[in-house]
Motif scaffolding. Structure first.
Motif, PDB file in Angstrom:
ATOM      1  N   ILE A 146       0.852  -1.196   0.000  1.00  0.00           N
ATOM      2  CA  ILE A 146       0.000   0.000   0.000  1.00  0.00           C
ATOM      3  C   ILE A 146       0.885   1.242   0.000  1.00  0.00           C
ATOM      4  N   TYR A 147       0.725   2.063  -1.010  1.00  0.00           N
ATOM      5  CA  TYR A 147       1.539   3.271  -1.121  1.00  0.00           C
ATOM      6  C   TYR A 147       0.893   4.415  -0.358  1.00  0.00           C
ATOM      7  N   THR A 148       1.692   5.045   0.493  1.00  0.00           N
ATOM      8  CA  THR A 148       1.215   6.204   1.247  1.00  0.00           C
ATOM      9  C   THR A 148       0.882   7.313   0.264  1.00  0.00           C
ATOM     10  N   SER A 149       0.065   8.253   0.718  1.00  0.00           N
ATOM     11  CA  SER A 149      -0.470   9.268  -0.203  1.00  0.00           C
ATOM     12  C   SER A 149       0.579  10.256  -0.701  1.00  0.00           C
ATOM     13  N   GLY A 150       1.766  10.221  -0.127  1.00  0.00           N
ATOM     14  CA  GLY A 150       2.833  11.072  -0.657  1.00  0.00           C
ATOM     15  C   GLY A 150       2.654  12.542  -0.390  1.00  0.00           C
ATOM     16  N   THR A 151       2.050  12.897   0.778  1.00  0.00           N
ATOM     17  CA  THR A 151       1.826  14.316   1.088  1.00  0.00           C
ATOM     18  C   THR A 151       3.140  15.019   1.403  1.00  0.00           C
ATOM     19  N   THR A 152       4.164  14.249   1.762  1.00  0.00           N
ATOM     20  CA  THR A 152       5.434  14.877   2.133  1.00  0.00           C
ATOM     21  C   THR A 152       6.559  14.433   1.198  1.00  0.00           C
ATOM     22  N   GLY A 153       6.222  14.066  -0.019  1.00  0.00           N
ATOM     23  CA  GLY A 153       7.249  13.660  -0.967  1.00  0.00           C
ATOM     24  C   GLY A 153       6.850  12.416  -1.726  1.00  0.00           C
ATOM     25  N   THR A 154       7.851  11.634  -2.135  1.00  0.00           N
ATOM     26  CA  THR A 154       7.607  10.422  -2.915  1.00  0.00           C
ATOM     27  C   THR A 154       6.828   9.403  -2.092  1.00  0.00           C
ATOM     28  N   PRO A 155       5.795   8.759  -2.671  1.00  0.00           N
ATOM     29  CA  PRO A 155       5.042   7.740  -1.932  1.00  0.00           C
ATOM     30  C   PRO A 155       5.949   6.573  -1.521  1.00  0.00           C
ATOM     31  N   LYS A 156       5.653   6.008  -0.361  1.00  0.00           N
ATOM     32  CA  LYS A 156       6.405   4.834   0.108  1.00  0.00           C
ATOM     33  C   LYS A 156       5.465   3.631   0.119  1.00  0.00           C
ATOM     34  N   GLY A 157       5.952   2.475  -0.329  1.00  0.00           N
ATOM     35  CA  GLY A 157       5.140   1.260  -0.356  1.00  0.00           C
ATOM     36  C   GLY A 157       5.210   0.531   0.976  1.00  0.00           C
ATOM     37  N   VAL A 158       4.089   0.480   1.688  1.00  0.00           N
ATOM     38  CA  VAL A 158       4.027  -0.194   2.989  1.00  0.00           C
ATOM     39  C   VAL A 158       3.764  -1.681   2.745  1.00  0.00           C
ATOM     40  N   MET A 159       4.667  -2.544   3.248  1.00  0.00           N
ATOM     41  CA  MET A 159       4.538  -3.989   3.052  1.00  0.00           C
ATOM     42  C   MET A 159       3.807  -4.609   4.245  1.00  0.00           C
ATOM     43  N   LEU A 160       2.587  -5.078   3.997  1.00  0.00           N
ATOM     44  CA  LEU A 160       1.805  -5.739   5.043  1.00  0.00           C
ATOM     45  C   LEU A 160       1.642  -7.218   4.708  1.00  0.00           C
ATOM     46  N   THR A 161       1.785  -8.053   5.711  1.00  0.00           N
ATOM     47  CA  THR A 161       1.701  -9.495   5.531  1.00  0.00           C
ATOM     48  C   THR A 161       0.320 -10.018   5.911  1.00  0.00           C
ATOM     49  N   HIS A 162       0.073 -11.296   5.594  1.00  0.00           N
ATOM     50  CA  HIS A 162      -1.154 -11.964   6.035  1.00  0.00           C
ATOM     51  C   HIS A 162      -1.247 -11.895   7.559  1.00  0.00           C
TER      52      HIS A 162
END
Length: 591
Positions: free
Chosen positions: A176-192
């Motif tokens: 899940i990519y953060t909305s990028g309000t403070t720069g480039t979006p970051k991809g959050v890795m969530l597991t089962h």
């Protein structure tokens, strides 16, 4: 049965709660319902179809669509074969779409309609020439998602169980990519395992009598998505609203027992109710305001005593029953998240027998860290509730909330630097929020660490606390408190134009545009009085001394708000830089 991976919820649901309306959505004037077995069969067809199209374990498959049953079908279909689902908000900018498709190396994307399909086609060759696109609605020249189902129904081998068995709780479920309000979006890795831990513990706190939910917050956000998984676990039927504009009508149709929301929508519901109450006359108006005043004083568990409870019983019959009717008539609980809720709203809705369960969390924590719940001692107004079982909270010396537990993300995708910055050596995730534990049990959020600022006089200001108070005014839609390195705090105010126009009509003030109305001297004076009224109770150094009114509407589409309806402070301050300069230059001129 043991639930260790998110797709395990499906079989559990079928065995415990088989029903004719596991999922439903409105199309062409009527509700289309999907029974439990039908849902599972469709999901399996998606999985088989994806395998035929060459999708393998750990491949990234995106979904860019508003809420609809197809979202669930594809989400579960993707995860069952070990692929990773990448949710994308339909309102994303072209720059963010390009970044996500490239960074995640997305192999396939499901989109809802012609508009989103056009967006993807326009940038496909530039960033992902091999990208396979399927649409949920029929679009000329596009592959329809029914083709995936057809492929799946024709090639049901090898057995999907072989793929399910290879998936471990620690495997990646979603990116899940953060909305990028403070720069480039970051991809959050969530597991089962991250999501399952949140689902199982949150479900223990949810009212067990709830059987039917309305969903309208975007499933692209982890808040709604986790709650949807929880509904599946609890056997709650999920009805998808047609759009944000049809929520009121959909509630009358569905008569939901629950829904999730963000505080801004609750504030609008409350303001609309109060505005209708103000239109009443005579005894009806007096009774309305008597009940409202009573509700605003509500305390939990009968703490106000017998006489208050007796009056409340009358108020519920005469006034608050109509509030419940406006929400479909059978509402039991509303879960609020994504931003701070004004305590007065929680009080008055609880008084109306509508339990507001405010929680707190982040994408990185799957999301729930704390949540208020309806059992005795489970809720405290002005807090975001007790800590979820299995989760540990530590408050740093500077007040930052740090979290450890099975819900904390694996890390940021391809960003070891950002991961090590966010999660310390002891495994604590640094939230960036400032808070405190009340009675050593309930968490209270006081502000965002990055948003607290210091005035030129060296005083620290927590803008969120001020903003929340000022938004109690029915005339204020949004407000941003500013003043870093300045002599005093000031504010940019977006008026609640509907309420303001009503006020102007009563005062005989005429206007043609929002730009014209905010320049009217009587209007400006009215807002001065509102600011003075809500400044009371704050220290002299905290009080807002000057303000400017804004004529533009703030929205997701125009860029000032995130998809979960919180404000992008940096974007707004940049956009209105000249107004900010005007506030402080006028002070220097008079100094």
């Amino acid at each position: 049965m043991s639930i260790t991976r998110v797709f395990d919820l499906l079989q559990y649901n079928l065995e415990k709660f088989p029903k004719a309306d596991m999922l439903a959505h409105k199309a062409e004037g009527g509700w289309t319902k999907y029974a439990s077995q039908q849902v599972i069969d469709t999901i399996n067809q998606v999985s088989y179809g994806l395998l035929q199209l060459g999708i393998k374990k750990d491949d990234k498959v995106a979904i860019m669509s508003p809420n609809r049953p197809e979202w669930n079908f594809c989400d579960f279909g993707i995860m069952q074969i070990g692929a990773t689902q990448v949710p994308m908000y339909p309102t994303l900018s072209d720059a963010d779409i390009e970044f996500i498709l490239k960074d995640a190396e997305v192999k396939m994307i499901f989109v809802s309609d012609k508009e989103i399909y056009g967006k993807i086609i326009a940038i496909k060759d530039k960033v992902a020439p091999q990208l396979i696109i399927y649409t949920y609605e029929k679009v000329n020249g596009a592959k329809h998602w029914s083709e995936v189902l057809q492929l799946g129904s024709e090639h049901q081998e090898p057995d999907l169980q072989q793929y399910r068995d290879k998936i471990q709780p620690d495997d990646l479920l979603t990116l899940i990519y953060t909305s990028g309000t403070t720069g480039t979006p970051k991809g959050v890795m969530l597991t089962h395992g991250n999501l399952v831990s949140n689902v199982l513990e949150s479900s223990k706190l949810y009212p067990q009598e709830i059987k039917r939910a309305l969903s309208f917050l975007p499933m692209s956000h982890i808040f709604e998505r986790m709650v949807i998984y929880m509904y599946v676990y609890l056997g709650i039927s999920i009805y998808y609203a047609q759009s944000m504009d049809t929520i009121v009508a959909d509630m009358q149709d569905v008569k939901p027992h629950c829904f999730t929301t963000v505080p801004r929508l609750l504030e609008k519901v409350y303001d609309r109710i109060v505005a209708k109450g103000a239109e009443l006359t005579g005894a009806k108006k007096a009774i309305f305001y008597w009940a409202l005043d009573l509700g605003l004083k509500y305390e939990l568990d009968g703490a106000n005593g017998f006489w208050y409870e007796l009056k409340l019983k009358i108020a519920r019959k005469l006034v608050f029953s109509k509030w419940r009717e406006a929400l479909g008539g059978e509402i039991i609980a509303i879960v609020s998240g994504g931003a701070a809720l004004q305590p007065r709203l929680a009080r008055v809705f609880w008084a109306a027998e509508i339990k507001i369960l405010e929680g707190y969390g982040l994408t990185e924590t799957s999301p729930v860290i704390t949540v208020n719940f309806p059992m005795q001692g489970g809720t405290k107004f002005g807090t975001v509730g007790p800590i979820l079982k299995g989760v540990t909270i530590k408050i740093a010396e500077d007040g930052e909330i740090m979290v450890k537990g099975p819900n904390v993300m694996k890390g940021y995708y391809k960003r070891e630097d950002a991961t090590s910055e966010a999660i310390d050596a002891d495994g604590y995730f640094h939230t960036g929020d400032i808070g405190e534990l009340v009675d050593n049990t309930y968490l209270r959020i006081t502000d965002r660490k990055k948003e607290i600022f210091k005035t030129a006089g060296g005083k620290y200001i927590a803008p969120q606390t001020l903003e929340n108070k000022f938004k109690e005014s029915p005339l204020i839609e949004q407000i941003i408190v500013i003043g870093e390195n300045e002599r005093f705090p000031a504010a940019l105010i977006l008026p609640a134009f509907d309420a303001l126009k009503d006020w102007c009509a009563k005062k005989g003030i005429t206007f043609t545009t929002n730009q014209e109305i905010i320049k009217n001297q009587q209007v400006v004076e009215k807002y001065k009085r509102e600011i003075e009224r809500y400044n009371v109770g704050f220290g002299h150094w905290e009080q807002v001394k000057k303000f400017e009114l804004i004529a533009d509407e703030w929205s997701i589409n125009t860029g000032e708000m995130t998809p979960k309806l919180s404000l992008k402070r940096k974007v707004i301050l940049k956009k209105y830089d000249k107004l900010v300069q005007k506030i402080y230059q006028s002070v220097q001129a008079h100094a």
